[in-house]
Design a protein around this motif. Structure first.
Motif, PDB file in Angstrom:
ATOM      1  N   ASP A   9       0.830  -1.211   0.000  1.00 30.96           N
ATOM      2  CA  ASP A   9       0.000   0.000   0.000  1.00 30.96           C
ATOM      3  C   ASP A   9       0.862   1.258   0.000  1.00 30.96           C
ATOM      4  O   ASP A   9       0.410   2.339   0.405  1.00 30.96           O
ATOM      5  CB  ASP A   9      -0.944   0.001   1.207  1.00 30.96           C
ATOM      6  N   GLU A  10       2.130   1.127  -0.448  1.00 31.81           N
ATOM      7  CA  GLU A  10       3.048   2.260  -0.500  1.00 31.81           C
ATOM      8  C   GLU A  10       2.944   2.959  -1.851  1.00 31.81           C
ATOM      9  O   GLU A  10       3.285   2.385  -2.897  1.00 31.81           O
ATOM     10  CB  GLU A  10       4.492   1.795  -0.259  1.00 31.81           C
ATOM     11  N   TYR A  11       2.490   4.213  -1.812  1.00 34.44           N
ATOM     12  CA  TYR A  11       2.356   5.004  -3.033  1.00 34.44           C
ATOM     13  C   TYR A  11       3.608   5.858  -3.249  1.00 34.44           C
ATOM     14  O   TYR A  11       4.265   6.278  -2.276  1.00 34.44           O
ATOM     15  CB  TYR A  11       1.129   5.913  -2.944  1.00 34.44           C
ATOM     16  N   PRO A  12       3.949   6.158  -4.497  1.00 36.60           N
ATOM     17  CA  PRO A  12       5.119   7.002  -4.790  1.00 36.60           C
ATOM     18  C   PRO A  12       4.806   8.486  -4.580  1.00 36.60           C
ATOM     19  O   PRO A  12       4.774   9.280  -5.530  1.00 36.60           O
ATOM     20  CB  PRO A  12       5.410   6.678  -6.261  1.00 36.60           C
ATOM     21  N   VAL A  13       4.585   8.845  -3.339  1.00 38.20           N
ATOM     22  CA  VAL A  13       4.180  10.209  -2.994  1.00 38.20           C
ATOM     23  C   VAL A  13       5.005  10.692  -1.807  1.00 38.20           C
ATOM     24  O   VAL A  13       5.122   9.991  -0.798  1.00 38.20           O
ATOM     25  CB  VAL A  13       2.673  10.267  -2.650  1.00 38.20           C
ATOM     26  N   ASP A  14       5.571  11.889  -1.938  1.00 38.15           N
ATOM     27  CA  ASP A  14       6.234  12.567  -0.826  1.00 38.15           C
ATOM     28  C   ASP A  14       5.370  13.739  -0.390  1.00 38.15           C
ATOM     29  O   ASP A  14       4.776  14.430  -1.229  1.00 38.15           O
ATOM     30  CB  ASP A  14       7.616  13.089  -1.227  1.00 38.15           C
ATOM     31  N   THR A  15       5.313  13.970   0.926  1.00 35.99           N
ATOM     32  CA  THR A  15       4.451  15.025   1.459  1.00 35.99           C
ATOM     33  C   THR A  15       5.223  15.893   2.434  1.00 35.99           C
ATOM     34  O   THR A  15       5.982  15.382   3.264  1.00 35.99           O
ATOM     35  CB  THR A  15       3.236  14.420   2.185  1.00 35.99           C
ATOM     36  N   SER A  16       5.022  17.209   2.338  1.00 34.62           N
ATOM     37  CA  SER A  16       5.621  18.160   3.273  1.00 34.62           C
ATOM     38  C   SER A  16       4.519  19.045   3.859  1.00 34.62           C
ATOM     39  O   SER A  16       3.604  19.468   3.137  1.00 34.62           O
ATOM     40  CB  SER A  16       6.661  19.051   2.570  1.00 34.62           C
ATOM     41  N   TYR A  17       4.613  19.305   5.177  1.00 35.78           N
ATOM     42  CA  TYR A  17       3.666  20.176   5.867  1.00 35.78           C
ATOM     43  C   TYR A  17       4.421  21.396   6.390  1.00 35.78           C
ATOM     44  O   TYR A  17       5.478  21.264   7.000  1.00 35.78           O
ATOM     45  CB  TYR A  17       3.005  19.443   7.039  1.00 35.78           C
ATOM     46  N   ASP A  67       0.068  24.220   5.424  1.00 34.52           N
ATOM     47  CA  ASP A  67      -0.169  23.926   4.013  1.00 34.52           C
ATOM     48  C   ASP A  67       0.494  22.593   3.667  1.00 34.52           C
ATOM     49  O   ASP A  67       1.398  22.120   4.363  1.00 34.52           O
ATOM     50  CB  ASP A  67       0.403  25.044   3.148  1.00 34.52           C
ATOM     51  N   VAL A  68       0.055  21.977   2.586  1.00 39.03           N
ATOM     52  CA  VAL A  68       0.517  20.646   2.207  1.00 39.03           C
ATOM     53  C   VAL A  68       1.111  20.688   0.808  1.00 39.03           C
ATOM     54  O   VAL A  68       0.460  21.132  -0.139  1.00 39.03           O
ATOM     55  CB  VAL A  68      -0.647  19.625   2.245  1.00 39.03           C
ATOM     56  N   VAL A  69       2.369  20.242   0.686  1.00 40.51           N
ATOM     57  CA  VAL A  69       3.037  20.123  -0.609  1.00 40.51           C
ATOM     58  C   VAL A  69       3.126  18.639  -0.948  1.00 40.51           C
ATOM     59  O   VAL A  69       3.663  17.846  -0.162  1.00 40.51           O
ATOM     60  CB  VAL A  69       4.438  20.752  -0.581  1.00 40.51           C
ATOM     61  N   THR A  84       3.948  18.376  -8.955  1.00 42.84           N
ATOM     62  CA  THR A  84       4.017  19.002  -7.629  1.00 42.84           C
ATOM     63  C   THR A  84       2.758  19.823  -7.418  1.00 42.84           C
ATOM     64  O   THR A  84       2.368  20.620  -8.285  1.00 42.84           O
ATOM     65  CB  THR A  84       5.262  19.896  -7.502  1.00 42.84           C
ATOM     66  N   TYR A  85       2.134  19.639  -6.229  1.00 46.16           N
ATOM     67  CA  TYR A  85       0.856  20.292  -5.937  1.00 46.16           C
ATOM     68  C   TYR A  85       0.900  20.868  -4.513  1.00 46.16           C
ATOM     69  O   TYR A  85       1.492  20.265  -3.609  1.00 46.16           O
ATOM     70  CB  TYR A  85      -0.301  19.306  -6.076  1.00 46.16           C
ATOM     71  N   VAL A  86       0.250  22.019  -4.354  1.00 42.03           N
ATOM     72  CA  VAL A  86       0.166  22.652  -3.034  1.00 42.03           C
ATOM     73  C   VAL A  86      -1.304  22.809  -2.674  1.00 42.03           C
ATOM     74  O   VAL A  86      -2.100  23.301  -3.487  1.00 42.03           O
ATOM     75  CB  VAL A  86       0.864  24.027  -3.013  1.00 42.03           C
ATOM     76  N   TYR A  87      -1.649  22.400  -1.444  1.00 38.11           N
ATOM     77  CA  TYR A  87      -3.033  22.469  -0.970  1.00 38.11           C
ATOM     78  C   TYR A  87      -3.108  23.313   0.303  1.00 38.11           C
ATOM     79  O   TYR A  87      -2.225  23.237   1.171  1.00 38.11           O
ATOM     80  CB  TYR A  87      -3.585  21.067  -0.689  1.00 38.11           C
ATOM     81  N   ARG A  88      -4.180  24.095   0.390  1.00 41.85           N
ATOM     82  CA  ARG A  88      -4.443  24.917   1.569  1.00 41.85           C
ATOM     83  C   ARG A  88      -5.801  24.542   2.142  1.00 41.85           C
ATOM     84  O   ARG A  88      -6.767  24.318   1.397  1.00 41.85           O
ATOM     85  CB  ARG A  88      -4.415  26.400   1.202  1.00 41.85           C
ATOM     86  N   GLU A  89      -5.883  24.504   3.452  1.00 46.30           N
ATOM     87  CA  GLU A  89      -7.139  24.126   4.104  1.00 46.30           C
ATOM     88  C   GLU A  89      -8.128  25.283   4.076  1.00 46.30           C
ATOM     89  O   GLU A  89      -7.790  26.433   4.378  1.00 46.30           O
ATOM     90  CB  GLU A  89      -6.882  23.706   5.550  1.00 46.30           C
ATOM     91  N   ARG A  90      -9.362  24.970   3.740  1.00 43.97           N
ATOM     92  CA  ARG A  90     -10.436  25.955   3.786  1.00 43.97           C
ATOM     93  C   ARG A  90     -11.017  26.042   5.197  1.00 43.97           C
ATOM     94  O   ARG A  90     -10.677  25.238   6.077  1.00 43.97           O
ATOM     95  CB  ARG A  90     -11.546  25.573   2.797  1.00 43.97           C
TER      96      ARG A  90
END
Length: 257
Positions: free
Chosen positions: A131-139, A149-151, A165-171
């Motif tokens: 269940d290991e996805y090729p995704v790195d995450t930074s907070y 925020d989440v990169v 590369t994607y950046v997400y912000r919480e509403r």
């Protein structure tokens, strides 16, 4: 008690540390009294109370005996008062941390449900093993919001080459919105002192994946509710190195004066 007195039928009798008793001198080093008996340490009762005062005389004799047993000084011999300070342990209190733990986000589902992510990236985003996805995450802090925020960096399984590369912000309602997207080969985003830094490897036709010809490093700063380019750096790599051949050079002798 520096002296004991008592009265009897024959008159008064006084016992002092350096006085006289019963007509004979009593010394501290031991002398004979009136009856010729030697008193050790200079302590010997010289009179006995009779009749109604017998108990008083007996008590005085007991006290005098205790005084003599301490070495003839009349008081109990004790060592000097302790001069070592008493160790005191001061309890330490640990201040409770006020930093709120950063909540973790299911970034895989976040990317898969994001319409701004290309169909190709969403379709290819599968587990590499188990269940290991090729995704790195930074907070971290990029937009100054109330939460981190989440990169998210999506890569390939085989070569770990970044594809997006994607950046997400919480509403305010707890959901996340996409505020930055870049999709190209060998891209990778990080958070550096409140800025978004996106690095893209530059390849030429004959370059191996592990040895790019250079890289573009672009720094984005959040202002006016959007990211704007703040700095750009281009690095060219030496193509003569990195083929894995050759040996390490011998260490040089240190220079001596």
């Amino acid at each position: 008690m520096r002296g004991l007195t008592g009265s009897g039928d024959g008159g008064s009798t006084a016992a002092h540390r350096s006085g006289t008793a019963g007509g004979g001198a009593v010394g501290r080093s031991g002398t004979s009294g009136a009856d010729g008996a030697t008193v050790r340490g200079g302590c010997r009762p010289n009179g006995w109370a009779t009749g109604s005062t017998a108990l008083v005389g007996l008590a005085a004799f007991a006290l005098l005996a205790v005084s003599c047993s301490t070495g003839g000084t009349g008081t109990r011999d004790e060592g000097p008062a302790g001069t070592q300070p008493v160790a005191q342990v001061t309890p330490t209190s640990t201040a409770a941390s006020t930093v709120r733990p950063t909540p973790r986000v299911d970034v895989v589902q976040l990317v898969k449900r994001d319409s701004r992510v290309s169909e190709r990236v969403r379709t290819d985003l599968k587990p590499c093993t188990g269940d290991e996805y090729p995704v790195d995450t930074s907070y971290g802090t990029l937009t100054g919001g109330r939460s981190a925020d989440v990169v998210v960096n999506v890569m390939t399984c085989g070569d770990s080459v970044g594809v997006g590369t994607y950046v997400y912000r919480e509403r305010s309602d707890g959901t996340y919105e996409n505020i930055f997207t870049t999709e190209q080969p060998a891209v990778y985003g990080t958070i550096d002192r409140g800025d978004l830094v996106v690095t893209t490897q530059v390849y030429e036709k004959k370059d191996a994946v592990a040895y790019p010809s250079g890289e573009e490093v672009v720094t984005y700063h959040w202002a006016d509710n959007r990211f704007t380019e703040h700095d750009r750096v281009h690095n060219d790599f030496n193509r003569a190195v990195g083929n894995g051949e050759g040996e390490l050079p011998e260490p040089a002798e240190p220079t001596k004066n």
